[in-house]
Write a protein that holds these residues in place. Structure first.
Motif, PDB file in Angstrom:
ATOM      1  N   ASP A 109       0.816  -1.193   0.000  1.00 48.53           N
ATOM      2  CA  ASP A 109       0.000   0.000   0.000  1.00 48.53           C
ATOM      3  C   ASP A 109       0.862   1.262   0.000  1.00 48.53           C
ATOM      4  O   ASP A 109       0.474   2.298   0.547  1.00 48.53           O
ATOM      5  N   GLY A 110       2.045   1.144  -0.581  1.00 53.13           N
ATOM      6  CA  GLY A 110       2.910   2.320  -0.655  1.00 53.13           C
ATOM      7  C   GLY A 110       3.471   2.721   0.697  1.00 53.13           C
ATOM      8  O   GLY A 110       3.810   3.881   0.912  1.00 53.13           O
TER       9      GLY A 110
ATOM     10  N   SER B 113       6.931   4.718   0.708  1.00 49.04           N
ATOM     11  CA  SER B 113       6.924   6.144   0.385  1.00 49.04           C
ATOM     12  C   SER B 113       6.170   6.939   1.451  1.00 49.04           C
ATOM     13  O   SER B 113       6.502   8.088   1.730  1.00 49.04           O
ATOM     14  N   LYS B 114       5.201   6.295   2.053  1.00 48.00           N
ATOM     15  CA  LYS B 114       4.459   6.999   3.110  1.00 48.00           C
ATOM     16  C   LYS B 114       5.326   7.188   4.345  1.00 48.00           C
ATOM     17  O   LYS B 114       5.268   8.227   5.005  1.00 48.00           O
TER      18      LYS B 114
ATOM     19  N   LEU C 191      -1.289  11.830   8.454  1.00 47.60           N
ATOM     20  CA  LEU C 191      -1.748  12.556   7.267  1.00 47.60           C
ATOM     21  C   LEU C 191      -1.961  11.641   6.060  1.00 47.60           C
ATOM     22  O   LEU C 191      -2.858  11.874   5.257  1.00 47.60           O
ATOM     23  N   VAL C 192      -1.126  10.627   5.958  1.00 45.22           N
ATOM     24  CA  VAL C 192      -1.230   9.777   4.768  1.00 45.22           C
ATOM     25  C   VAL C 192      -1.796   8.385   5.041  1.00 45.22           C
ATOM     26  O   VAL C 192      -1.990   7.610   4.107  1.00 45.22           O
ATOM     27  N   SER C 193      -2.031   8.084   6.315  1.00 42.96           N
ATOM     28  CA  SER C 193      -2.644   6.786   6.606  1.00 42.96           C
ATOM     29  C   SER C 193      -4.113   6.873   6.235  1.00 42.96           C
ATOM     30  O   SER C 193      -4.815   7.768   6.674  1.00 42.96           O
ATOM     31  N   GLU C 194      -4.546   5.947   5.439  1.00 41.15           N
ATOM     32  CA  GLU C 194      -5.884   6.072   4.876  1.00 41.15           C
ATOM     33  C   GLU C 194      -6.944   5.404   5.725  1.00 41.15           C
ATOM     34  O   GLU C 194      -7.889   4.818   5.218  1.00 41.15           O
TER      35      GLU C 194
ATOM     36  N   VAL D 150       7.957  15.117   7.116  1.00 40.80           N
ATOM     37  CA  VAL D 150       7.219  15.968   8.039  1.00 40.80           C
ATOM     38  C   VAL D 150       7.990  16.090   9.346  1.00 40.80           C
ATOM     39  O   VAL D 150       8.050  17.154   9.963  1.00 40.80           O
TER      40      VAL D 150
ATOM     41  N   PHE E  17       7.447   9.948   3.652  1.00 41.75           N
ATOM     42  CA  PHE E  17       6.712  11.206   3.827  1.00 41.75           C
ATOM     43  C   PHE E  17       6.663  11.601   5.300  1.00 41.75           C
ATOM     44  O   PHE E  17       6.904  12.767   5.665  1.00 41.75           O
TER      45      PHE E  17
END
Lengths: 159, 159
Positions: free
Chosen positions: A8-9, A12-13, A41-44, A20, A16
């Motif tokens: 799930d990427g 790269s997350k 912020l990027v955890s869905e 931050v 990221f």
DNA sequence: TAGTTTGTTTAGTCAAGATTGAACGAATTG
DNA sequence: CAATTCGTTCAATCTTGACTAAACAAACTA
């Protein structure tokens, strides 16, 4: 492909989140706090378990606990507890960025006060140094007044 | 009375410099840089010799040298050299506060970019996480745009 | 040129604070 | 109640970076 979906990427997350973290650190805050924020912020998912954060960021439970409480004091995240659930969850606080901006106004106010205090210390009416402090005070007083206005305009525009 | 004039409220001014130092430190900058800035703010001369600053603040020449160069990079102070003078002088840069504010806009821009980068990492169109990042990006984009406007208004008002 | 007086650089010290790991307490489950 | 699974706390470690002091370089003076 199954692996891809599971991953799930993440890589790269995580990167990221690290970004931050560095940005946060540049602003004088603990890097780990920034990493947590970055991950949120990027955890869905609507919320994330403290323990998961520790695993993902390869950090100790202790620092996650401490830093998430810091982020809560800053008003950026909030705790979520689910009924019949052992774990604690955190999530970004809705509207937290506006709140953050509001605290900027407070900081500006502190600087204005500082300038005012400085002015009291000048006994001569000589323009040289007084002008500098007056300029400083005036700018910060201006900003202190305008920040809330700006915020209000944004909130209105948002709807 | 002679002594009083010579002293010139040095004690309280030094205390003020210390205050600015703490404020600076709270913003993640070196305390000594803040102290220098603070002293310049209340010193009632057009400029101050580096060496004098070191004496007054009870600091080493080295740290004054390093920190004044930092303040120069930040655009808050500038060097003054007088013809036929051995010493170096520094002074607050006129209009430096506006400049400082301009750099705030740059920082805001960096945060907007961060949010944009985060958005690229979201593959799902799910609103939950995307909304958060969109809100963040929108606010910072808004501020990034409005800061210069604000600054312009202040400059105009100032005359 | 030799001698001062300055600012800069650098190696070293020191303190602050971020991070960890282990001990602890609380809550949950069986 | 014992065992498990959490989050929190606290002592210890480690890193960062501010600061100092001394050596250095550059500019001026006599």
């Amino acid at each position: 492909m199954a692996k891809k979906t599971e991953d799930d990427g993440q890589a790269s997350k995580r990167h990221f989140a690290e970004d931050v973290g560095l940005t946060f650190e540049a602003e004088g805050m603990p890097r780990m706090a920034g990493r947590i924020l970055g991950w949120l912020l990027v955890s869905e998912t609507p919320h994330v378990a403290l323990q998961d954060v520790a695993e993902i960021l390869h950090a100790s439970k202790g620092s996650i606990s401490t830093m998430s409480r810091l982020l809560m004091r800053m008003g950026l995240i909030e705790r979520v507890s689910l009924p019949g659930e052992r774990r604690d969850y955190i999530r970004l606080k809705p509207g937290s960025w506006s709140e953050w901006f509001a605290t900027e106004a407070v900081k500006i106010g502190a600087l204005r006060q500082l300038a005012e205090h400085g002015l009291e210390l000048l006994e001569s009416k000589s323009s040289v140094s007084r002008d500098r402090l007056v300029e400083m005070r005036d700018l910060f007083a201006f900003l202190e007044q305008e920040y809330p206005v700006l915020l209000e305009r944004w909130k209105k525009k948002r709807r």
